[in-house]
Design a protein around this motif. Structure first.
Motif, short mmCIF file in Angstrom:
data_model
loop_
_atom_site.label_atom_id
_atom_site.label_comp_id
_atom_site.label_asym_id
_atom_site.label_seq_id
_atom_site.Cartn_x
_atom_site.Cartn_y
_atom_site.Cartn_z
N VAL A 8 9.45 -39.68 63.31
CA VAL A 8 9.01 -38.40 62.76
C VAL A 8 8.69 -37.38 63.86
N ASN A 9 8.69 -37.82 65.11
CA ASN A 9 8.39 -36.92 66.23
C ASN A 9 9.58 -36.03 66.53
N PRO A 10 9.33 -34.78 66.94
CA PRO A 10 10.45 -33.91 67.31
C PRO A 10 11.08 -34.37 68.62
N PRO A 11 12.37 -34.11 68.80
CA PRO A 11 13.00 -34.50 70.07
C PRO A 11 12.41 -33.71 71.23
N GLU A 12 12.15 -34.41 72.33
CA GLU A 12 11.60 -33.77 73.52
C GLU A 12 12.55 -33.83 74.70
N PHE A 13 13.50 -34.77 74.66
CA PHE A 13 14.42 -34.96 75.78
C PHE A 13 15.85 -35.11 75.30
N ILE A 14 16.77 -34.51 76.05
CA ILE A 14 18.20 -34.75 75.87
C ILE A 14 18.52 -35.95 76.77
N SER A 16 21.26 -38.24 78.63
CA SER A 16 22.64 -38.20 79.10
C SER A 16 22.85 -39.25 80.17
N ILE A 17 24.12 -39.51 80.44
CA ILE A 17 24.50 -40.45 81.50
C ILE A 17 25.30 -39.67 82.53
N VAL A 18 24.91 -39.80 83.79
CA VAL A 18 25.61 -39.14 84.88
C VAL A 18 26.46 -40.18 85.58
N ALA A 19 27.78 -39.94 85.57
CA ALA A 19 28.72 -40.87 86.20
C ALA A 19 29.90 -40.09 86.76
N ASP A 20 30.31 -40.45 87.96
CA ASP A 20 31.47 -39.81 88.59
C ASP A 20 31.37 -38.29 88.60
N GLU A 21 30.19 -37.77 88.91
CA GLU A 21 29.92 -36.33 88.98
C GLU A 21 30.08 -35.61 87.64
N ASP A 22 30.17 -36.37 86.54
CA ASP A 22 30.19 -35.79 85.20
C ASP A 22 28.94 -36.23 84.46
N GLU A 23 28.55 -35.44 83.48
CA GLU A 23 27.37 -35.78 82.67
C GLU A 23 27.78 -35.84 81.21
N TYR A 24 27.37 -36.92 80.54
CA TYR A 24 27.72 -37.15 79.15
C TYR A 24 26.46 -37.25 78.31
N MET A 25 26.29 -36.33 77.36
CA MET A 25 25.14 -36.37 76.46
C MET A 25 25.35 -37.51 75.46
N VAL A 26 24.32 -38.34 75.31
CA VAL A 26 24.42 -39.46 74.38
C VAL A 26 23.40 -39.38 73.25
N GLY A 27 22.42 -38.48 73.33
CA GLY A 27 21.45 -38.36 72.25
C GLY A 27 20.22 -37.57 72.64
N VAL A 28 19.23 -37.66 71.78
CA VAL A 28 17.92 -37.05 72.04
C VAL A 28 16.84 -38.07 71.69
N ILE A 55 20.93 -42.93 83.85
CA ILE A 55 20.41 -42.36 82.61
C ILE A 55 19.48 -41.21 82.98
N LEU A 56 19.72 -40.05 82.39
CA LEU A 56 18.96 -38.85 82.71
C LEU A 56 18.27 -38.32 81.46
N PHE A 57 17.00 -37.96 81.58
CA PHE A 57 16.23 -37.35 80.50
C PHE A 57 15.90 -35.92 80.91
N SER A 58 16.44 -34.95 80.20
CA SER A 58 16.19 -33.54 80.48
C SER A 58 15.34 -32.95 79.36
N PRO A 59 14.29 -32.21 79.69
CA PRO A 59 13.45 -31.63 78.64
C PRO A 59 14.26 -30.69 77.74
N VAL A 60 13.97 -30.77 76.45
CA VAL A 60 14.59 -29.86 75.48
C VAL A 60 14.02 -28.47 75.74
N LYS A 61 14.88 -27.47 75.72
CA LYS A 61 14.45 -26.09 75.95
C LYS A 61 14.69 -25.26 74.70
N LYS A 84 10.79 -36.53 85.67
CA LYS A 84 11.48 -36.86 86.93
C LYS A 84 12.25 -38.16 86.81
N ASN A 85 12.60 -38.61 85.59
CA ASN A 85 13.32 -39.88 85.43
C ASN A 85 14.79 -39.69 85.61
#
Length: 85
Positions: A8-14, A16-28, A55-61, A84-85
């Motif tokens: 029930v909590n709102p999403p706080e982080f996007i 994604s996976i960073v591989a081979d200098e590309d970033e792929y969003m996998v969820g929130v 695995i990268l967690f970016s704050p939702v803006k 900073k994860n």
């Protein structure tokens, strides 16, 4: 999902996976489930079911546009603390 129920909590982080200098969003995810999501992605990566990488967690803006208008009751609180994860 936790015990068959959607969080029930709102999403706080996007997430994604960073591989081979590309970033792929996998969820929130929310902060409460951040470690669980990280662990699950790690398992999926080890099983070859998800791309290997960091695995990268970016704050939702919050984003505003001229084509969407609303009043203060339409907005949800978004925690803008950085991770900073």
């Amino acid at each position: 999902m936790e015990e068959g129920k959607q969080c029930v909590n709102p999403p706080e982080f996007i997430v994604s996976i960073v591989a081979d200098e590309d970033e792929y969003m996998v969820g929130v995810t929310c902060n409460k489930h951040k470690e669980i999501v990280s662990g699950k992605i790690g398992i999926l990566q080890n099983e070859g079911k998800m791309r290997e990488g960091k695995i990268l967690f970016s704050p939702v803006k919050a984003v505003g546009t001229d084509c969407i208008h609303g009043d203060s009751s339409d907005f949800v609180q978004i925690d803008m603390k950085s991770s900073k994860n």
